[in-house]
Design a protein around this motif. Structure first.
Motif, PDB file in Angstrom:
ATOM      1  N   SER A  62       0.775  -1.256   0.226  1.00  0.00           N
ATOM      2  CA  SER A  62      -0.041  -0.026  -0.131  1.00  0.00           C
ATOM      3  C   SER A  62       0.799   1.261   0.019  1.00  0.00           C
ATOM      4  O   SER A  62       0.229   2.359  -0.138  1.00  0.00           O
ATOM      5  CB  SER A  62      -1.086   0.008   1.264  1.00  0.00           C
ATOM      6  OG  SER A  62      -0.262  -0.042   2.506  1.00  0.00           O
ATOM      7  N   GLY A  63       2.105   1.323   0.456  1.00  0.00           N
ATOM      8  CA  GLY A  63       2.991   2.384   0.072  1.00  0.00           C
ATOM      9  C   GLY A  63       2.557   3.494   1.004  1.00  0.00           C
ATOM     10  O   GLY A  63       1.897   3.222   2.047  1.00  0.00           O
ATOM     11  N   ARG A  64       3.084   4.623   0.738  1.00  0.00           N
ATOM     12  CA  ARG A  64       2.853   5.860   1.585  1.00  0.00           C
ATOM     13  C   ARG A  64       1.535   6.173   1.747  1.00  0.00           C
ATOM     14  O   ARG A  64       1.040   6.625   2.759  1.00  0.00           O
ATOM     15  CB  ARG A  64       3.709   7.077   0.817  1.00  0.00           C
ATOM     16  CG  ARG A  64       5.171   7.095   1.287  1.00  0.00           C
ATOM     17  CD  ARG A  64       5.736   8.267   0.673  1.00  0.00           C
ATOM     18  NE  ARG A  64       7.184   8.097   0.700  1.00  0.00           N
ATOM     19  CZ  ARG A  64       8.051   9.008   0.478  1.00  0.00           C
ATOM     20  NH1 ARG A  64       7.517  10.044  -0.121  1.00  0.00           N
ATOM     21  NH2 ARG A  64       9.512   8.799   0.659  1.00  0.00           N
ATOM     22  N   PHE A  65       0.716   5.924   0.538  1.00  0.00           N
ATOM     23  CA  PHE A  65      -0.828   6.481   0.782  1.00  0.00           C
ATOM     24  C   PHE A  65      -1.413   5.495   1.898  1.00  0.00           C
ATOM     25  O   PHE A  65      -2.204   5.879   2.766  1.00  0.00           O
ATOM     26  CB  PHE A  65      -1.466   6.060  -0.618  1.00  0.00           C
ATOM     27  CG  PHE A  65      -2.966   6.220  -0.447  1.00  0.00           C
ATOM     28  CD1 PHE A  65      -3.590   7.197  -0.183  1.00  0.00           C
ATOM     29  CD2 PHE A  65      -3.857   4.967  -0.194  1.00  0.00           C
ATOM     30  CE1 PHE A  65      -5.147   7.480  -0.106  1.00  0.00           C
ATOM     31  CE2 PHE A  65      -5.126   5.112  -0.245  1.00  0.00           C
ATOM     32  CZ  PHE A  65      -5.775   6.335  -0.214  1.00  0.00           C
ATOM     33  N   GLY A  66      -1.102   4.301   1.819  1.00  0.00           N
ATOM     34  CA  GLY A  66      -1.487   3.247   2.762  1.00  0.00           C
ATOM     35  C   GLY A  66      -1.101   3.626   4.287  1.00  0.00           C
ATOM     36  O   GLY A  66      -1.788   3.372   5.251  1.00  0.00           O
ATOM     37  N   GLU A  67       0.181   3.929   4.352  1.00  0.00           N
ATOM     38  CA  GLU A  67       0.694   4.453   5.598  1.00  0.00           C
ATOM     39  C   GLU A  67       0.027   5.700   6.241  1.00  0.00           C
ATOM     40  O   GLU A  67      -0.453   5.827   7.469  1.00  0.00           O
ATOM     41  CB  GLU A  67       1.984   4.726   5.539  1.00  0.00           C
ATOM     42  CG  GLU A  67       3.022   3.956   5.751  1.00  0.00           C
ATOM     43  CD  GLU A  67       4.503   4.097   5.184  1.00  0.00           C
ATOM     44  OE1 GLU A  67       4.715   5.381   5.181  1.00  0.00           O
ATOM     45  OE2 GLU A  67       5.593   3.241   5.030  1.00  0.00           O
ATOM     46  N   SER A  68      -0.490   6.551   5.477  1.00  0.00           N
ATOM     47  CA  SER A  68      -1.071   7.738   5.797  1.00  0.00           C
ATOM     48  C   SER A  68      -2.825   7.429   6.082  1.00  0.00           C
ATOM     49  O   SER A  68      -3.148   8.036   6.895  1.00  0.00           O
ATOM     50  CB  SER A  68      -1.176   9.133   4.445  1.00  0.00           C
ATOM     51  OG  SER A  68       0.146   9.254   4.336  1.00  0.00           O
ATOM     52  N   ALA A  69      -3.245   6.523   5.230  1.00  0.00           N
ATOM     53  CA  ALA A  69      -4.622   6.138   5.557  1.00  0.00           C
ATOM     54  C   ALA A  69      -4.636   5.343   6.733  1.00  0.00           C
ATOM     55  O   ALA A  69      -5.518   5.546   7.694  1.00  0.00           O
ATOM     56  CB  ALA A  69      -5.028   5.241   4.333  1.00  0.00           C
ATOM     57  N   TYR A  70      -3.739   4.415   6.901  1.00  0.00           N
ATOM     58  CA  TYR A  70      -3.579   3.758   8.139  1.00  0.00           C
ATOM     59  C   TYR A  70      -3.631   4.635   9.553  1.00  0.00           C
ATOM     60  O   TYR A  70      -4.175   4.513  10.608  1.00  0.00           O
ATOM     61  CB  TYR A  70      -2.504   2.764   8.486  1.00  0.00           C
ATOM     62  CG  TYR A  70      -2.120   2.079   9.556  1.00  0.00           C
ATOM     63  CD1 TYR A  70      -2.911   1.329  10.333  1.00  0.00           C
ATOM     64  CD2 TYR A  70      -0.777   2.627  10.282  1.00  0.00           C
ATOM     65  CE1 TYR A  70      -2.443   0.977  11.586  1.00  0.00           C
ATOM     66  CE2 TYR A  70      -0.563   2.062  11.650  1.00  0.00           C
ATOM     67  CZ  TYR A  70      -1.474   1.212  12.135  1.00  0.00           C
ATOM     68  OH  TYR A  70      -1.143   0.501  13.425  1.00  0.00           O
ATOM     69  N   ARG A 131      -6.849  -1.123  -3.298  1.00  0.00           N
ATOM     70  CA  ARG A 131      -5.438  -0.601  -4.115  1.00  0.00           C
ATOM     71  C   ARG A 131      -4.518  -1.777  -3.890  1.00  0.00           C
ATOM     72  O   ARG A 131      -3.956  -2.194  -4.820  1.00  0.00           O
ATOM     73  CB  ARG A 131      -5.070   0.782  -3.727  1.00  0.00           C
ATOM     74  CG  ARG A 131      -5.778   1.849  -4.409  1.00  0.00           C
ATOM     75  CD  ARG A 131      -5.071   2.911  -4.243  1.00  0.00           C
ATOM     76  NE  ARG A 131      -3.721   3.131  -4.671  1.00  0.00           N
ATOM     77  CZ  ARG A 131      -2.757   4.220  -4.392  1.00  0.00           C
ATOM     78  NH1 ARG A 131      -3.160   5.134  -3.632  1.00  0.00           N
ATOM     79  NH2 ARG A 131      -1.794   3.988  -4.962  1.00  0.00           N
ATOM     80  N   ALA A 132      -4.266  -2.346  -2.600  1.00  0.00           N
ATOM     81  CA  ALA A 132      -3.150  -3.129  -2.394  1.00  0.00           C
ATOM     82  C   ALA A 132      -3.661  -4.612  -2.875  1.00  0.00           C
ATOM     83  O   ALA A 132      -2.758  -5.378  -3.292  1.00  0.00           O
ATOM     84  CB  ALA A 132      -2.939  -3.271  -0.893  1.00  0.00           C
ATOM     85  N   GLY A 133      -5.153  -4.846  -2.686  1.00  0.00           N
ATOM     86  CA  GLY A 133      -5.646  -6.123  -3.408  1.00  0.00           C
ATOM     87  C   GLY A 133      -5.226  -7.243  -2.543  1.00  0.00           C
ATOM     88  O   GLY A 133      -5.297  -8.478  -2.711  1.00  0.00           O
ATOM     89  N   ARG A 134      -5.008  -7.012  -1.387  1.00  0.00           N
ATOM     90  CA  ARG A 134      -4.576  -8.201  -0.314  1.00  0.00           C
ATOM     91  C   ARG A 134      -5.578  -8.861   0.243  1.00  0.00           C
ATOM     92  O   ARG A 134      -5.596 -10.187   0.760  1.00  0.00           O
ATOM     93  CB  ARG A 134      -3.765  -7.549   0.766  1.00  0.00           C
ATOM     94  CG  ARG A 134      -3.168  -8.641   1.744  1.00  0.00           C
ATOM     95  CD  ARG A 134      -2.150  -9.473   1.076  1.00  0.00           C
ATOM     96  NE  ARG A 134      -1.169  -9.897   2.145  1.00  0.00           N
ATOM     97  CZ  ARG A 134      -0.204 -10.887   2.052  1.00  0.00           C
ATOM     98  NH1 ARG A 134       0.114 -11.116   0.692  1.00  0.00           N
ATOM     99  NH2 ARG A 134       0.730 -11.075   2.875  1.00  0.00           N
ATOM    100  N   PHE A 135      -6.743  -8.198   0.428  1.00  0.00           N
ATOM    101  CA  PHE A 135      -7.969  -8.563   0.923  1.00  0.00           C
ATOM    102  C   PHE A 135      -9.110  -8.757   0.038  1.00  0.00           C
ATOM    103  O   PHE A 135      -9.249  -7.917  -0.923  1.00  0.00           O
ATOM    104  CB  PHE A 135      -8.581  -7.742   2.261  1.00  0.00           C
ATOM    105  CG  PHE A 135      -7.200  -7.889   3.306  1.00  0.00           C
ATOM    106  CD1 PHE A 135      -6.980  -8.820   4.064  1.00  0.00           C
ATOM    107  CD2 PHE A 135      -6.271  -6.493   3.420  1.00  0.00           C
ATOM    108  CE1 PHE A 135      -5.991  -9.036   5.203  1.00  0.00           C
ATOM    109  CE2 PHE A 135      -5.301  -6.804   4.396  1.00  0.00           C
ATOM    110  CZ  PHE A 135      -5.119  -7.873   5.021  1.00  0.00           C
ATOM    111  N   PRO A 136     -10.262  -9.456   0.118  1.00  0.00           N
ATOM    112  CA  PRO A 136     -11.317  -9.660  -0.598  1.00  0.00           C
ATOM    113  C   PRO A 136     -11.764  -7.992  -0.930  1.00  0.00           C
ATOM    114  O   PRO A 136     -12.107  -7.496  -0.113  1.00  0.00           O
ATOM    115  CB  PRO A 136     -12.265 -10.353  -0.089  1.00  0.00           C
ATOM    116  CG  PRO A 136     -11.638 -11.327   1.030  1.00  0.00           C
ATOM    117  CD  PRO A 136     -10.338 -10.316   1.296  1.00  0.00           C
ATOM    118  N   LYS A 137     -12.416  -8.014  -2.226  1.00  0.00           N
ATOM    119  CA  LYS A 137     -12.863  -6.807  -2.523  1.00  0.00           C
ATOM    120  C   LYS A 137     -14.226  -6.307  -2.084  1.00  0.00           C
ATOM    121  O   LYS A 137     -14.285  -5.175  -1.588  1.00  0.00           O
ATOM    122  CB  LYS A 137     -13.147  -6.590  -4.097  1.00  0.00           C
ATOM    123  CG  LYS A 137     -11.700  -6.774  -4.650  1.00  0.00           C
ATOM    124  CD  LYS A 137     -11.936  -5.933  -5.846  1.00  0.00           C
ATOM    125  CE  LYS A 137     -10.640  -6.163  -7.037  1.00  0.00           C
ATOM    126  NZ  LYS A 137      -9.521  -5.124  -6.435  1.00  0.00           N
TER     127      LYS A 137
END
Length: 190
Positions: A62-70, A131-137
């Motif tokens: 998820s990168g930087r966007f994922g970090e900020s979202a988290y 975006r990361a696609g790690r978990f079900p949609k």
């Protein structure tokens, strides 16, 4: 992240989802009770380990966007959890006149602000999961859409609609927890 921590996060998430969905199912028939309010008040505390484990499982994708979202979601969940705890364990037991008299000054704007941060955090973190696609949609979209709605519609009077929304949110949380457990059981790196 260790598979053990992922499983612990998944167990906490499952408990959190059950603490949202089951009392709401009961409330659809009985209305709000002290017992259902207690269970709903405890739910956010068990959501935190799930959120941490979900983020750790997908952070490399998820990168930087994922970090900020988290980060926004973590802060929002903490604030909203405090508000839910207060509403369900303190305000529930007070008369409407007392509540109206006490909810003055910055209280209402702060409670509203916590709902806004929670809603934005859920929408962003849900987008990061999509975006990361790690978990079900489906539960990822549920996280991005149903949880932000939950933050604002929770103030509506108890109804079949609000109970149904609680059940959808609880099911979303349980589905994500189950997926996290399955990922950990398969030994997927993350």
């Amino acid at each position: 992240m260790s598979a053990r921590f992922a499983r612990l996060g998944a167990l906490c998430g499952t408990l959190s989802g059950l603490l949202i969905a089951l009392p709401s199912l009961v409330e659809a028939f009985t209305g709000e009770t002290a017992a259902t309010s207690l269970l709903l008040a405890l739910s956010p505390a068990f959501s935190l380990p799930l959120l941490i484990a979900l983020h750790q499982r997908q952070s490399h994708l998820s990168g930087r966007f994922g970090e900020s979202a988290y980060l926004v979601n973590l802060i929002g969940l903490s604030l909203f959890g405090g508000a839910a705890f207060t509403a369900n364990l303190v305000l529930f037991h007070l008369d409407e006149d007392v509540i109206e008299a006490e909810l003055t000054g910055p209280t209402i704007p702060v409670l509203l602000g916590s709902a806004v941060v929670f809603a934005v955090g859920c929408a962003l973190f849900g987008a990061a999961m999509i975006r990361a696609g790690r978990f079900p949609k489906v539960p990822s979209w549920g996280y991005a859409v149903a949880l932000p709605l939950f933050a604002f519609l929770i103030t509506l009077p108890d109804s079949v609609f609000t109970s149904a929304l609680h059940i959808v949110v609880g099911a979303t949380v349980i589905w994500l927890a189950t997926s996290l457990w399955q990922n950990a059981s398969r030994g997927q790196a993350g």
